[in-house]
Design a protein around this motif. Structure first.
Motif, PDB file in Angstrom:
ATOM      1  N   LEU A 263       0.823  -1.213   0.000  1.00  0.00           N
ATOM      2  CA  LEU A 263       0.000   0.000   0.000  1.00  0.00           C
ATOM      3  C   LEU A 263       0.852   1.257   0.000  1.00  0.00           C
ATOM      4  N   ALA A 264       1.912   1.269   0.812  1.00  0.00           N
ATOM      5  CA  ALA A 264       2.775   2.454   0.876  1.00  0.00           C
ATOM      6  C   ALA A 264       3.462   2.705  -0.460  1.00  0.00           C
ATOM      7  N   VAL A 265       3.993   1.654  -1.087  1.00  0.00           N
ATOM      8  CA  VAL A 265       4.684   1.811  -2.362  1.00  0.00           C
ATOM      9  C   VAL A 265       3.714   2.259  -3.454  1.00  0.00           C
ATOM     10  N   VAL A 266       2.511   1.689  -3.474  1.00  0.00           N
ATOM     11  CA  VAL A 266       1.513   2.080  -4.480  1.00  0.00           C
ATOM     12  C   VAL A 266       1.131   3.545  -4.326  1.00  0.00           C
ATOM     13  N   ILE A 267       0.905   3.978  -3.096  1.00  0.00           N
ATOM     14  CA  ILE A 267       0.519   5.384  -2.868  1.00  0.00           C
ATOM     15  C   ILE A 267       1.623   6.327  -3.335  1.00  0.00           C
ATOM     16  N   PHE A 268       2.866   6.043  -2.979  1.00  0.00           N
ATOM     17  CA  PHE A 268       3.972   6.919  -3.387  1.00  0.00           C
ATOM     18  C   PHE A 268       4.177   6.883  -4.902  1.00  0.00           C
ATOM     19  N   ASN A 269       4.040   5.714  -5.523  1.00  0.00           N
ATOM     20  CA  ASN A 269       4.209   5.633  -6.976  1.00  0.00           C
ATOM     21  C   ASN A 269       3.111   6.390  -7.709  1.00  0.00           C
ATOM     22  N   LEU A 270       1.865   6.248  -7.243  1.00  0.00           N
ATOM     23  CA  LEU A 270       0.766   6.966  -7.888  1.00  0.00           C
ATOM     24  C   LEU A 270       0.902   8.472  -7.676  1.00  0.00           C
ATOM     25  N   LEU A 271       1.382   8.882  -6.510  1.00  0.00           N
ATOM     26  CA  LEU A 271       1.641  10.303  -6.286  1.00  0.00           C
ATOM     27  C   LEU A 271       2.724  10.799  -7.230  1.00  0.00           C
ATOM     28  N   GLY A 272       3.790  10.009  -7.418  1.00  0.00           N
ATOM     29  CA  GLY A 272       4.844  10.393  -8.347  1.00  0.00           C
ATOM     30  C   GLY A 272       4.323  10.531  -9.765  1.00  0.00           C
ATOM     31  N   ASP A 273       3.461   9.617 -10.198  1.00  0.00           N
ATOM     32  CA  ASP A 273       2.862   9.715 -11.534  1.00  0.00           C
ATOM     33  C   ASP A 273       2.006  10.966 -11.658  1.00  0.00           C
ATOM     34  N   ALA A 274       1.243  11.270 -10.607  1.00  0.00           N
ATOM     35  CA  ALA A 274       0.387  12.458 -10.641  1.00  0.00           C
ATOM     36  C   ALA A 274       1.212  13.737 -10.698  1.00  0.00           C
ATOM     37  N   VAL A 275       2.305  13.784  -9.931  1.00  0.00           N
ATOM     38  CA  VAL A 275       3.189  14.951  -9.965  1.00  0.00           C
ATOM     39  C   VAL A 275       3.829  15.101 -11.340  1.00  0.00           C
ATOM     40  N   ARG A 276       4.256  13.983 -11.929  1.00  0.00           N
ATOM     41  CA  ARG A 276       4.853  14.035 -13.272  1.00  0.00           C
ATOM     42  C   ARG A 276       3.854  14.565 -14.293  1.00  0.00           C
ATOM     43  N   ASP A 277       2.606  14.086 -14.233  1.00  0.00           N
ATOM     44  CA  ASP A 277       1.593  14.560 -15.177  1.00  0.00           C
ATOM     45  C   ASP A 277       1.275  16.028 -14.946  1.00  0.00           C
ATOM     46  N   TYR A 278       1.244  16.447 -13.678  1.00  0.00           N
ATOM     47  CA  TYR A 278       0.914  17.843 -13.381  1.00  0.00           C
ATOM     48  C   TYR A 278       1.998  18.792 -13.857  1.00  0.00           C
ATOM     49  N   LEU A 279       3.261  18.377 -13.753  1.00  0.00           N
ATOM     50  CA  LEU A 279       4.374  19.231 -14.156  1.00  0.00           C
ATOM     51  C   LEU A 279       4.726  19.080 -15.627  1.00  0.00           C
ATOM     52  N   ASP A 280       4.003  18.225 -16.346  1.00  0.00           N
ATOM     53  CA  ASP A 280       4.260  18.063 -17.768  1.00  0.00           C
ATOM     54  C   ASP A 280       3.997  19.380 -18.496  1.00  0.00           C
ATOM     55  N   PRO A 281       4.920  19.843 -19.345  1.00  0.00           N
ATOM     56  CA  PRO A 281       4.735  21.133 -20.044  1.00  0.00           C
ATOM     57  C   PRO A 281       3.453  21.197 -20.854  1.00  0.00           C
ATOM     58  N   GLN A 282       3.024  20.083 -21.446  1.00  0.00           N
ATOM     59  CA  GLN A 282       1.817  20.083 -22.246  1.00  0.00           C
ATOM     60  C   GLN A 282       0.597  20.339 -21.376  1.00  0.00           C
ATOM     61  N   ASN A 283       0.573  19.685 -20.189  1.00  0.00           N
ATOM     62  CA  ASN A 283      -0.534  19.933 -19.261  1.00  0.00           C
ATOM     63  C   ASN A 283      -0.473  21.327 -18.670  1.00  0.00           C
ATOM     64  N   ALA A 284       0.770  21.811 -18.438  1.00  0.00           N
ATOM     65  CA  ALA A 284       0.921  23.151 -17.866  1.00  0.00           C
ATOM     66  C   ALA A 284       0.353  24.220 -18.794  1.00  0.00           C
ATOM     67  N   SER A 285       0.488  24.019 -20.107  1.00  0.00           N
ATOM     68  CA  SER A 285       0.002  24.994 -21.068  1.00  0.00           C
ATOM     69  C   SER A 285      -1.520  25.003 -21.154  1.00  0.00           C
ATOM     70  N   GLU A 286      -2.173  23.891 -20.680  1.00  0.00           N
ATOM     71  CA  GLU A 286      -3.602  23.794 -20.756  1.00  0.00           C
ATOM     72  C   GLU A 286      -4.308  24.213 -19.484  1.00  0.00           C
ATOM     73  N   LYS A 287      -3.520  24.507 -18.416  1.00  0.00           N
ATOM     74  CA  LYS A 287      -4.128  24.850 -17.128  1.00  0.00           C
ATOM     75  C   LYS A 287      -4.704  26.256 -17.177  1.00  0.00           C
TER      76      LYS A 287
END
Length: 287
Positions: A263-287
């Protein structure tokens, strides 16, 4: 074909971007996990180190929701304290290798020269060996212990961050605004901390977030092999190691700590994926 492309584009525009919502959701789950870690000793139903041989190896039930181990210690209490040990050690480890590697990469990328050559050759040596095998050798030389396991993983974990920071620094320092800062009279350290670091921090942050789960697994692996936390210290890896011989007869002794790691590893990995998607330049341009 053109009509199909038009329909696809329209569907993509109609579908809302859930990147921010996903980030907030996984931040919420991570906050809950960290609260459990911080207050683990207060929410333990029993003292995790008190032995009661008369209650040894009890299955999960009303008195002991996760059962007891071979010494009669409450498994739920030990899992909570073990989770604190594992998560705290992992966060300290990731913070240490991120800061150390990033600083070395910044200095090497900006100044170059003999410093760059020496640090990069050392990183080549560290990367030439399989990471976990190299960490096992170092931890064995240091006679085990959770602090020595963290040190062993830190010695093989920093080169990745140094290389990322160096490559990003080499790219950024050739841009026009860095040249303008030099003409404005900024010192080298001012340009590193005020101009270069903020522009490469995103890549380093994403790498660190995605590395938490990996480092937690490797730290648990060292403890499982007897090279990390030592009994009676409650740590998820050595708890699984201590109960591996009873997996078929008393499975809760191993399954409980295993679920906690999962559970701990899954939560941290999913958080890392979410942070990566949020900081993606393509997503940043659409915010």
């Amino acid at each position: 074909m053109n009509e199909e492309k038009t329909i696809t584009v329209r569907r993509q525009k109609i579908q809302p971007d859930r990147t921010k919502e996903r980030l907030y959701f996984f931040l919420f789950l991570t906050a809950i996990l960290l609260l459990i870690v911080i207050f683990s000793e207060q929410i333990c139903p029993y003292d995790p180190n008190v032995q009661d041989t008369g209650s040894a190896l009890l299955p999960p039930g009303p008195g002991h929701p996760a059962g007891t181990d071979r010494f009669g210690r409450d498994m739920l209490s030990r899992i909570l304290v073990g989770l604190k040990t594992s998560v705290t050690s992992t966060l300290v480890l990731v913070a240490a290798i991120t800061i150390t590697g990033s600083i070395l990469g910044l200095v090497c990328g900006y100044f170059g020269g003999i410093i760059d050559t020496i640090v990069m050759r050392i990183s080549d040596i560290c990367l030439a060996f399989p990471g976990l095998v190299f960490a096992m050798a170092i931890a064995a030389l240091l006679n085990g212990g959770i602090s020595n396991a963290v040190l062993a993983l830190a010695l093989i974990g920093w080169p990745k961050y140094a290389r990322i920071a160096r490559s990003q620094t080499l790219t950024v320092k050739n841009t026009n605004y860095i040249a303008a800062s030099q003409l404005a009279g900024c010192s080298s350290w001012q340009m590193i901390w005020c101009h270069i670091l903020p522009n490469i921090a995103g890549s380093i942050l994403v790498t660190a977030m995605l590395d938490i789960g990996t480092m937690m697994m490797e730290l648990a692996g060292l403890s499982f092999l007897g090279l990390g936390a030592q009994p009676p210290t409650a740590e998820l890896g050595n708890m699984m190691s201590g109960g591996r011989s009873m997996l078929q007869t008393y499975p809760w002794v191993v399954i409980g700590p295993g679920i906690a790691i999962f559970l701990a590893v899954v939560i941290f990995n999913l958080l890392g994926d979410a942070v990566r998607d949020y900081l993606d330049p393509q997503n940043a341009s659409e915010k």
